[in-house]
Write a protein that holds these residues in place. Structure first.
Motif, PDB file in Angstrom:
ATOM      1  N   ALA A 184     -14.113  -6.475   4.024  1.00 27.66           N
ATOM      2  CA  ALA A 184     -14.511  -7.683   3.693  1.00 27.66           C
ATOM      3  C   ALA A 184     -13.411  -8.751   3.124  1.00 27.66           C
ATOM      4  O   ALA A 184     -13.579 -10.026   2.716  1.00 27.66           O
ATOM      5  CB  ALA A 184     -15.779  -8.009   2.656  1.00 27.66           C
ATOM      6  N   LYS A 185     -12.118  -8.282   2.731  1.00 28.51           N
ATOM      7  CA  LYS A 185     -11.152  -8.916   2.344  1.00 28.51           C
ATOM      8  C   LYS A 185     -11.510  -9.379   0.860  1.00 28.51           C
ATOM      9  O   LYS A 185     -10.798 -10.282   0.279  1.00 28.51           O
ATOM     10  CB  LYS A 185     -10.746 -10.050   2.861  1.00 28.51           C
ATOM     11  CG  LYS A 185     -10.508  -9.979   4.681  1.00 28.51           C
ATOM     12  CD  LYS A 185      -9.349  -9.240   4.980  1.00 28.51           C
ATOM     13  CE  LYS A 185      -8.878  -9.054   6.204  1.00 28.51           C
ATOM     14  NZ  LYS A 185      -8.719  -7.602   6.876  1.00 28.51           N
ATOM     15  N   ASN A 222      -1.228   4.018  -1.409  1.00 27.80           N
ATOM     16  CA  ASN A 222      -1.169   2.323  -1.700  1.00 27.80           C
ATOM     17  C   ASN A 222      -2.081   2.128  -2.680  1.00 27.80           C
ATOM     18  O   ASN A 222      -3.108   2.539  -2.859  1.00 27.80           O
ATOM     19  CB  ASN A 222      -1.661   1.778  -0.206  1.00 27.80           C
ATOM     20  CG  ASN A 222      -0.948   2.076   0.863  1.00 27.80           C
ATOM     21  OD1 ASN A 222      -0.868   2.884   1.535  1.00 27.80           O
ATOM     22  ND2 ASN A 222       0.082   1.337   1.016  1.00 27.80           N
ATOM     23  N   SER A 223      -1.673   0.969  -3.498  1.00 27.02           N
ATOM     24  CA  SER A 223      -2.503   0.250  -4.375  1.00 27.02           C
ATOM     25  C   SER A 223      -3.514  -0.490  -3.763  1.00 27.02           C
ATOM     26  O   SER A 223      -3.369  -0.861  -2.862  1.00 27.02           O
ATOM     27  CB  SER A 223      -1.431  -0.243  -5.229  1.00 27.02           C
ATOM     28  OG  SER A 223      -0.825  -1.343  -4.821  1.00 27.02           O
ATOM     29  N   VAL A 224      -4.538  -0.732  -4.676  1.00 26.54           N
ATOM     30  CA  VAL A 224      -5.606  -1.650  -4.143  1.00 26.54           C
ATOM     31  C   VAL A 224      -5.507  -2.983  -5.234  1.00 26.54           C
ATOM     32  O   VAL A 224      -5.595  -2.790  -6.268  1.00 26.54           O
ATOM     33  CB  VAL A 224      -6.899  -1.188  -4.260  1.00 26.54           C
ATOM     34  CG1 VAL A 224      -7.959  -2.146  -3.958  1.00 26.54           C
ATOM     35  CG2 VAL A 224      -7.001   0.092  -3.437  1.00 26.54           C
ATOM     36  N   LEU A 225      -5.225  -3.953  -4.718  1.00 30.40           N
ATOM     37  CA  LEU A 225      -5.293  -5.284  -5.328  1.00 30.40           C
ATOM     38  C   LEU A 225      -6.493  -6.136  -5.324  1.00 30.40           C
ATOM     39  O   LEU A 225      -7.252  -5.942  -4.220  1.00 30.40           O
ATOM     40  CB  LEU A 225      -4.148  -6.194  -4.778  1.00 30.40           C
ATOM     41  CG  LEU A 225      -2.551  -5.381  -4.556  1.00 30.40           C
ATOM     42  CD1 LEU A 225      -1.789  -6.107  -3.838  1.00 30.40           C
ATOM     43  CD2 LEU A 225      -2.017  -4.931  -5.774  1.00 30.40           C
ATOM     44  N   VAL A 226      -6.656  -6.923  -6.492  1.00 28.89           N
ATOM     45  CA  VAL A 226      -7.894  -7.583  -6.377  1.00 28.89           C
ATOM     46  C   VAL A 226      -7.267  -9.349  -6.265  1.00 28.89           C
ATOM     47  O   VAL A 226      -6.554  -9.932  -7.183  1.00 28.89           O
ATOM     48  CB  VAL A 226      -8.530  -7.709  -7.781  1.00 28.89           C
ATOM     49  CG1 VAL A 226      -9.721  -8.471  -7.755  1.00 28.89           C
ATOM     50  CG2 VAL A 226      -8.973  -6.195  -8.079  1.00 28.89           C
ATOM     51  N   PRO A 227      -7.662  -9.949  -5.395  1.00 20.17           N
ATOM     52  CA  PRO A 227      -6.959 -11.413  -5.043  1.00 20.17           C
ATOM     53  C   PRO A 227      -7.720 -12.252  -6.225  1.00 20.17           C
ATOM     54  O   PRO A 227      -8.797 -11.893  -6.561  1.00 20.17           O
ATOM     55  CB  PRO A 227      -7.298 -11.821  -3.714  1.00 20.17           C
ATOM     56  CG  PRO A 227      -7.725 -10.387  -2.896  1.00 20.17           C
ATOM     57  CD  PRO A 227      -8.170  -9.622  -4.066  1.00 20.17           C
ATOM     58  N   ARG A 228      -6.910 -13.264  -6.457  1.00 20.82           N
ATOM     59  CA  ARG A 228      -7.484 -14.263  -7.438  1.00 20.82           C
ATOM     60  C   ARG A 228      -8.874 -14.798  -7.065  1.00 20.82           C
ATOM     61  O   ARG A 228      -9.759 -14.882  -8.040  1.00 20.82           O
ATOM     62  CB  ARG A 228      -6.503 -15.316  -7.412  1.00 20.82           C
ATOM     63  CG  ARG A 228      -7.254 -16.629  -8.718  1.00 20.82           C
ATOM     64  CD  ARG A 228      -6.070 -17.599  -8.953  1.00 20.82           C
ATOM     65  NE  ARG A 228      -4.877 -16.869  -9.492  1.00 20.82           N
ATOM     66  CZ  ARG A 228      -3.691 -17.877  -9.588  1.00 20.82           C
ATOM     67  NH1 ARG A 228      -3.644 -18.997  -8.965  1.00 20.82           N
ATOM     68  NH2 ARG A 228      -2.763 -17.068  -9.980  1.00 20.82           N
ATOM     69  N   ALA A 229      -9.146 -15.079  -5.867  1.00 25.00           N
ATOM     70  CA  ALA A 229     -10.668 -15.814  -5.354  1.00 25.00           C
ATOM     71  C   ALA A 229     -11.485 -14.664  -5.564  1.00 25.00           C
ATOM     72  O   ALA A 229     -12.695 -14.969  -6.313  1.00 25.00           O
ATOM     73  CB  ALA A 229     -10.425 -16.046  -3.957  1.00 25.00           C
TER      74      ALA A 229
END
Length: 128
Positions: free
Chosen positions: A75-76, A96-103
């Motif tokens: 779901a991005k 691979n790391s998993v990133l949390v976008p600011r939104a």
């Protein structure tokens, strides 16, 4: 499509998920919080989900949590980061790391703030 030996192979279908959707909002919030605080890693071609327990040290995530991470990636709400070398049970390898976008962080913070507010005057009176 042919493989290296000339055998026919079917092309993988991108975006088709065999996992049922997760509607447990508490689990989704927990995963978003854990992704922002400690982090997750995706390891191997199947992108198995691991949870960071220390710098570059990982452990396997519970199945429900792993499904939630993949759902949030699809779901991005989470994104796949760069490749790092991780250690799990004495074995080292790339992941691979998993990133949390600011939104996503802002939306999760808004949900937590809304959950803390009472919804009716009745609930407020019972609490006091």
């Amino acid at each position: 499509m042919l493989d290296l030996f000339g055998n026919k192979v079917t092309e993988p279908t991108a975006g088709v998920s065999e996992r049922p959707p997760i509607n447990d909002m508490e689990l989704i919030e927990k995963v978003l919080q854990a992704a922002a605080d400690t982090g997750y890693a995706l390891v191997g071609p199947a992108e198995r989900v691991f949870r960071l327990i220390a710098a570059k040290t990982i452990e396997a995530a519970p199945v429900a949590e792993a499904h939630a991470v993949h759902q949030l990636l699809d779901a991005k709400w989470l994104t796949k980061g760069g490749t790092h070398i991780y250690t799990c049970d004495g074995h080292s390898g790339p992941g691979n790391s998993v990133l949390v976008p600011r939104a996503s962080r802002e939306k999760a913070r808004m949900w937590r703030a809304l959950m803390a507010r009472p919804t009716t005057d009745n609930q407020r009176r019972k609490a006091s």
